[in-house]
Design a protein around this motif. Structure first.
Motif, mmCIF file in Angstrom:
data_model
loop_
_atom_site.group_PDB
_atom_site.id
_atom_site.type_symbol
_atom_site.label_atom_id
_atom_site.label_comp_id
_atom_site.label_asym_id
_atom_site.label_seq_id
_atom_site.Cartn_x
_atom_site.Cartn_y
_atom_site.Cartn_z
ATOM 1 N N VAL A 409 49.903 42.946 70.862
ATOM 2 C CA VAL A 409 51.266 42.590 70.572
ATOM 3 C C VAL A 409 52.320 43.669 71.334
ATOM 4 O O VAL A 409 52.749 43.534 72.335
ATOM 5 N N GLY A 410 51.816 44.953 70.805
ATOM 6 C CA GLY A 410 52.719 46.027 71.056
ATOM 7 C C GLY A 410 52.447 46.306 72.756
ATOM 8 O O GLY A 410 53.523 46.771 73.342
ATOM 9 N N ALA A 411 51.264 46.268 73.232
ATOM 10 C CA ALA A 411 50.787 46.588 74.819
ATOM 11 C C ALA A 411 51.796 45.719 75.407
ATOM 12 O O ALA A 411 52.157 46.100 76.481
ATOM 13 N N ALA A 412 51.610 44.385 75.116
ATOM 14 C CA ALA A 412 52.198 43.268 75.805
ATOM 15 C C ALA A 412 54.003 43.624 76.001
ATOM 16 O O ALA A 412 54.600 43.222 76.779
ATOM 17 N N ILE A 413 54.359 43.796 74.723
ATOM 18 C CA ILE A 413 55.850 44.348 74.937
ATOM 19 C C ILE A 413 56.446 45.614 75.637
ATOM 20 O O ILE A 413 57.227 45.648 76.241
ATOM 21 N N ALA A 414 55.265 46.491 75.625
ATOM 22 C CA ALA A 414 55.550 47.864 76.411
ATOM 23 C C ALA A 414 55.476 47.552 77.791
ATOM 24 O O ALA A 414 56.148 48.323 78.689
ATOM 25 N N CYS A 415 54.289 46.385 78.221
ATOM 26 C CA CYS A 415 54.193 46.363 79.724
ATOM 27 C C CYS A 415 54.064 44.879 79.930
ATOM 28 O O CYS A 415 53.096 44.305 80.153
ATOM 29 N N PRO A 416 55.279 44.194 80.010
ATOM 30 C CA PRO A 416 55.474 42.816 80.034
ATOM 31 C C PRO A 416 55.016 42.279 81.479
ATOM 32 O O PRO A 416 54.828 41.088 81.428
ATOM 33 N N GLU A 417 55.120 43.392 82.442
ATOM 34 C CA GLU A 417 54.428 42.975 83.915
ATOM 35 C C GLU A 417 53.055 42.936 83.933
ATOM 36 O O GLU A 417 52.631 42.409 85.083
ATOM 37 N N ARG A 418 52.160 43.036 82.936
ATOM 38 C CA ARG A 418 50.844 43.387 83.059
ATOM 39 C C ARG A 418 50.169 42.445 82.075
ATOM 40 O O ARG A 418 50.731 42.077 80.736
ATOM 41 N N PRO A 419 49.133 41.696 82.462
ATOM 42 C CA PRO A 419 48.416 40.891 81.719
ATOM 43 C C PRO A 419 47.683 41.499 80.619
ATOM 44 O O PRO A 419 47.075 42.573 80.911
ATOM 45 N N VAL A 420 47.669 41.005 79.347
ATOM 46 C CA VAL A 420 47.028 41.637 78.223
ATOM 47 C C VAL A 420 45.853 40.789 77.640
ATOM 48 O O VAL A 420 45.954 39.504 77.703
ATOM 49 N N VAL A 421 44.598 41.415 77.859
ATOM 50 C CA VAL A 421 43.471 40.691 77.514
ATOM 51 C C VAL A 421 42.957 41.274 76.185
ATOM 52 O O VAL A 421 42.260 42.509 75.987
ATOM 53 N N CYS A 422 42.870 40.483 75.041
ATOM 54 C CA CYS A 422 42.265 41.050 73.838
ATOM 55 C C CYS A 422 41.069 40.527 73.538
ATOM 56 O O CYS A 422 40.708 39.268 73.411
ATOM 57 N N LEU A 423 39.810 41.329 73.512
ATOM 58 C CA LEU A 423 38.573 40.940 73.161
ATOM 59 C C LEU A 423 38.444 41.245 71.694
ATOM 60 O O LEU A 423 38.344 42.393 71.091
ATOM 61 N N GLN A 424 38.535 40.116 70.851
ATOM 62 C CA GLN A 424 38.387 40.050 69.409
ATOM 63 C C GLN A 424 37.192 39.649 68.969
ATOM 64 O O GLN A 424 37.085 38.673 68.797
#
Length: 531
Positions: A409-424
């Motif tokens: 969540v925080g990474a996506a808000i910090a860098c909205p231009e980059r895709p975030v992939v969460c391996l959970q």
């Protein structure tokens, strides 16, 4: 202007413009002030552990401090596990914790607790303003302390691991009473350079006859730091390592590779065998995560000389690595060869050995990978993504599970231009599964690949390692996440996140590609065939 507005405006003056919140009655003045200060982005989280984990992810990717807004001692306590991870990641986080009004504390009402004692367990800086005139100054100092590399961070010259945890405790009456003007920007302490004498001493060790290894952490794992380390390695043959799960590391095609230390002590022993000098560059000496009967806790082989080249006290790690490289390896690093093509995806059931190959083959350029795959990714993820498109990986620094979804969540808000992939991992996902709701509410571009092996798999091995008997029915029941099976796609859909289920490599590839190409959050439940 009341005291809460003084805090809010001082945060903005000091570059803090995102607040991950789960407020209560004692924080209502802050909530009301958000309408008058639209520059502050308030992000609602349904559980405090999501708020603190999101602040951690935001700080790691932006290099800026994030704020949390938490309700009294119990609210802070609910967020402690991910604040522990943030502390280990040296992420700058400023907790704003409400407290009862001064006149109310003596009544010992149901939510009364020792907030200062709770905060001290994870904070480098704790303060409660005594009067209205203290609010602005104390808030500015909270931000400066969070951003201070001297509070425990190896470096602040690159975004990512860059600070400490500060906690400001605000009594409710100070929040609603008239405040004083907000404080201006208070700069954090500057980074220090490594003395030339120390550089020369370590250069002599590296170029000497004895086998040497560098253990690098912090901003040394940024691309400039890894480039410098690669120069040293090429010129001298010095081995380079990093922690098992760093707070942030650059990886992928064109990025110099570095070997993570193994999670098990036996693996670390093999990696460091024969090393006579271990140089710590913004890193701690490696220790086992737990005590085991008859086994040492310190993982450095006996007789190895440990050199603390760049201690965790505000030194510039990247500068130090580059200066060291200039001494032992003048000149620039040659362009890395183009890696071999990634392997084709073969259609077969998903299992521990093959799921990461699918992710590695399809990982988009400049992805942010949040890794809480734990058992399922321990030996497979790094080699599977070595030749993927360049990306950043955020690891489980403090080993307190339940980090993945909130940090995403925080990474996506910090860098909205980059895709975030969460391996959970599946078991740890349940700790903070409500973070999916925040992803949906904020329409974040996060693709969560939930690895479902229906167990706390790592604990099966741990039972044997601590000298427990072979797991019988009662012990096995505490590792088993079935009976009933958890329908993660239904849970995600119920929180507003598009969800699918994959049981084969081709299904995972198709669903992963579709999720990456479609805006908003997605969850893929990757069902792994039992070993």
């Amino acid at each position: 202007m009341n005291g809460a507005e003084t805090v809010l405006r001082t945060l903005l003056n000091n570059g803090v413009d995102v607040c991950f919140a789960n407020p209560g009655t004692s924080e209502m003045q802050f909530v009301a002030a958000l309408d008058d200060h639209p520059a502050m982005r308030g992000v609602l989280c349904l559980f405090e552990g999501v708020a603190t984990g999101a602040a951690d992810g935001y700080a790691r990717m932006s290099g800026r401090a994030a704020a949390t807004l938490l309700h009294l001692g119990p609210g802070l306590a609910n967020g402690l596990a991910n604040l522990h991870n943030a502390r280990r990641a040296h992420a700058p986080v400023v907790n704003i914790v409400g407290d009862h009004a001064h006149s109310h504390k003596r009544l010992d009402s149901p939510l009364e607790s020792d907030i200062d004692a709770v905060a001290a367990t994870i904070s480098s800086w704790v303060r409660r303003p005594a009067t209205s005139s203290d609010i602005g100054r104390d808030t500015a100092e909270a931000v400066a302390a969070a951003l201070s590399a001297g509070a425990g961070s190896p470096d602040r010259s690159h975004t990512g691991t860059s600070g400490a945890i500060s906690t400001l405790i605000m009594a409710a009456d100070l929040s609603w009473e008239a405040g004083t003007p907000p404080a201006p920007h208070l700069p954090p302490a500057p980074l220090r350079s490594v003395p030339r004498a120390d550089l020369d001493a370590i250069a002599a060790v590296i170029t000497g006859p004895e086998p040497v290894a560098l253990l690098i952490d912090g901003a040394g794992l940024s691309e400039p730091g890894l480039q410098a380390a690669a120069r040293i390695q090429k010129a001298t043959g010095t081995a380079t390592f990093c922690p098992t799960w760093p707070a942030r590391i650059r990886r992928g095609a064109g990025v110099p590779a570095i070997q993570p230390l193994g999670y098990r002590a036996e693996a670390v022993g093999q990696q460091l065998a024969g090393i006579e000098n271990l140089v710590l560059v913004g890193a701690r000496e490696p220790v086992a995560s737990f005590a085991y009967p008859g086994r040492p806790g310190v993982l450095t082989p006996p007789g190895t000389n440990v050199h603390r080249f760049v201690p965790d006290s505000g030194f510039n790690v990247v500068e130090a690595l580059n200066e060291l490289a200039d001494i032992v390896a003048p000149g620039s690093l040659e362009t890395l060869p183009v890696p071999d093509a990634l392997p084709d995806i073969v259609d077969e059931p998903l299992r521990t050995e093959n799921w990461a190959q699918v992710i590695g083959a399809l990982l988009p350029h400049e992805a942010i990978v949040v890794d809480e795959s734990i058992t399922e990714g321990m030996n497979t993820l790094v080699p599977a993504t070595a030749n993927s498109a360049p990306h950043d990986v955020l690891g489980l620094t403090g080993l307190a599970i339940g980090q993945g979804i909130p940090v995403a969540v925080g990474a996506a808000i910090a860098c909205p231009e980059r895709p975030v992939v969460c391996l959970q991992a599946d078991g740890s996902a349940l700790y903070t599964i409500s973070g999916l709701w925040t992803q949906a509410r904020e329409n974040l571009n996060v693709t969560t690949v939930l690895l479902n092996n229906s167990s706390y798999a790592i604990l099966r091995a741990e039972l044997d390692r601590v000298g427990g008997n072979q797991a019988g029915p009662a012990a096995s029941a505490l590792f088993d996440l079935s009976r009933p099976d958890i329908d993660f796609t239904a849970v995600a859909t119920g929180m507003g996140v598009t969800a699918t289920r994959a049981t084969s490599t081709t299904e995972l590839a198709e669903q992963f590609s579709t999720a990456l190409a479609t805006p908003g959050p997605h969850l893929i439940e990757a069902v792994l065939k039992p070993v």
